[in-house]
Write an enzyme that holds these catalytic residues in place. Structure first.
Site: not given
Ligand code: SDX
Length: 432
Positions: A310, A367
């Site tokens: 998140h 989710d």
């Molecule tokens: C919702 O914003 C809100 O409030 C949203 C929400 C709401 O109520 O409106 O809460 C609802 O959208 C919840 C999120 C649902 N999405 C997912 O579950 C999809 C999976 N999650 C990721 O795509 C990600 O965690 C996000 C999109 C939720 C957040 O993305 P960020 O903040 O841009 O974080 P990032 O992608 O930069 O990740 C940081 C690190 C990265 O690794 P490094 O580059 O530092 O090595 O964490 C890793 C990412 O690769 N990472 C994950 C991961 N999520 C982040 N690795 C594996 N699996 C994951 N799910």
């Protein structure tokens, strides 16, 4: 908190190219600190750049507060777990939009409006006929909501706002249910005034003309809880979209339609559908969840653990905690078990002990468990994000209303740093 009280009177200092600039310091009612850069470009010619807006506040807001480090979520100051235990969705919708928990008279009036505006114009049914049976319900939902502006074109903000808010909340559940019936080729079931908001949604989705549909109270309560937990969440992607579109003074229906489109994305509201499809894929692949955990840690795999991580929460999403408990309760009360829930719990257990997830502070988000409960209710996977939109609607409306009513609100228009070609002369085609 009055806007003027947000400013402490002190300034942060920015030293840029040999000159010093003052950035007024702001502190919110929950002690969050911000720097006001409104005058930065006029004073210094410089802008700030913040990819994904992870460090940028777009507004002052009094609606929802999240403390991502401590896993806190409050609607208008009320902790989410208290509202989940003591309120229903219509009451929470009223709280978010109008700023206080309603009195009985206010709640009765709001319920009356939501009940008596739940029909959609019969001509709108023709739009459903135009969609192929395979159309994703989120595409139908955003189109239908936008088309409401054709049926309710007058939008004098002072006189028409409240009735259009009621129309939108009342009609969105009818549009959602009709899009489901359309996708399975069954006749539409019309709203019933004696049913609760959640009960009426279940009835419109699952009743059939040939037999009486009995609403399961466990399912009705679980659906109401899910709607409450999704109702608002500060300036997330879809809410920021609603504010962005609304800042041009586009009407409420057009603004919400844009928010539905943003929510559809798999990284945002579409994640609940992705989580279920991921769990089903893991089960079909023999249930080897450790294999998928390793893939999630290997960037080259392209696999993400959907429902994890998140932008704001660097601790447990409080909604995920509540939903994990609710999933156990609903499945137990329905006498159901779900192997996907077992896989989800195993994934969570490993992730919470794994350095990759711990270092990146990746926890289950809203989710991760919601789809298990929707599935137990008999709601199909492609309707999960529609359920999210139904819950988030009051939050979108509250944020849009707050934006429109904040004195001095300007059209949202971010800047950029240009990195393209500098000025060059045009060349005739035979000289390129
Ligand atoms: C919702 O914003 C809100 O409030 C949203 C929400 C709401 O109520 O409106 O809460 C609802 O959208 C919840 C999120 C649902 N999405 C997912 O579950 C999809 C999976 N999650 C990721 O795509 C990600 O965690 C996000 C999109 C939720 C957040 O993305 P960020 O903040 O841009 O974080 P990032 O992608 O930069 O990740 C940081 C690190 C990265 O690794 P490094 O580059 O530092 O090595 O964490 C890793 C990412 O690769 N990472 C994950 C991961 N999520 C982040 N690795 C594996 N699996 C994951 N799910």
């Amino acid at each position: 908190m009055e806007t003027s009280k947000v400013y402490t009177g002190e300034n942060a200092k920015l030293l840029l190219q040999g000159k010093e600039y003052n950035l007024p310091i702001m502190i919110g009612s929950e002690k969050e600190v911000g720097l006001d850069i409104t005058k930065l470009r006029a004073d210094s010619g410089a802008i700030t750049v913040d990819s994904g807006y992870g460090n940028t506040g777009s507004c002052l807001s009094a609606i929802t507060f999240i403390d991502g480090e401590r896993g806190i979520l409050q609607y208008r100051g009320y902790p989410i777990d208290e509202l989940a235990a003591k309120s229903n969705f219509v009451e929470v919708a009223y709280l978010l939009i109008f700023g206080h928990l309603p009195t009985k008279a206010e709640l009765d009036d709001f319920n009356f409006k939501l009940t008596h505006h739940s029909l959609i114009h019969e001509d709108m049914k023709k739009f459903f006929e135009g969609f192929p049976p395979t159309a994703h319900p989120m595409g139908i939902l955003s189109s239908m909501v936008n088309s409401l502006s054709a049926f309710y074109p007058e939008f004098d903000y002072k006189t028409d706002l409240e009735i259009n808010i009621a129309r939108l909340i009342a009609k969105l559940k009818t549009i959602a249910a009709f899009s489901y019936k359309k996708s399975i080729g069954q006749p539409y079931i019309y709203p019933q005034n004696h049913l609760s908001y959640s009960g009426d949604l279940l009835n419109m989705m699952f009743a059939v003309p040939s037999e009486e549909y009995k609403i399961n109270k466990v399912v009705e309560e679980a659906l109401d809880l899910l709607l409450i937990l999704h109702a608002d969440h500060e300036q997330n992607c879809s809410t920021s979209t609603v504010r962005m579109v609304g800042s041009s003074e586009a009407n409420l229906f057009a603004s919400i339609s844009a928010g539905i489109c943003a929510l559809w994305g798999p990284l945002h509201g579409g994640a609940n559908q992705e989580v279920l499809e991921m769990l089903e894929h893991i089960r079909a692949d023999g249930g080897d969840y450790k294999k998928y955990m390793n893939m999630a840690k290997d960037k080259s795999s392209g696999f993400k653990l959907m429902g994890f991580g998140h932008r704001v929460y660097k601790n447990f999403d409080p909604r995920a905690k509540i939903l994990k408990a609710s999933a156990d309760k609903v499945l137990g009360q329905l006498g159901k078990s779900d192997p996907l829930l077992d896989i989800a719990k195993n994934l969570e257990e490993i992730a919470l002990k794994d350095d990759f997830f711990i270092e990146r502070k990746l926890y289950p988000n809203v989710d991760f468990y919601s789809g298990i409960i929707y599935r137990a209710m008999g709601i199909p996977t492609n309707m999960f994000t529609v359920m999210f939109a139904l819950g988030r609607l009051p939050g979108w409306i509250a944020q849009w209303k707050e934006m429109r009513e904040t004195p001095g609100t300007r059209i949202y228009r971010p800047r950029q740093i240009y990195t393209g070609a500098t000025k060059r002369a045009h060349a005739p085609i035979d000289k390129r």
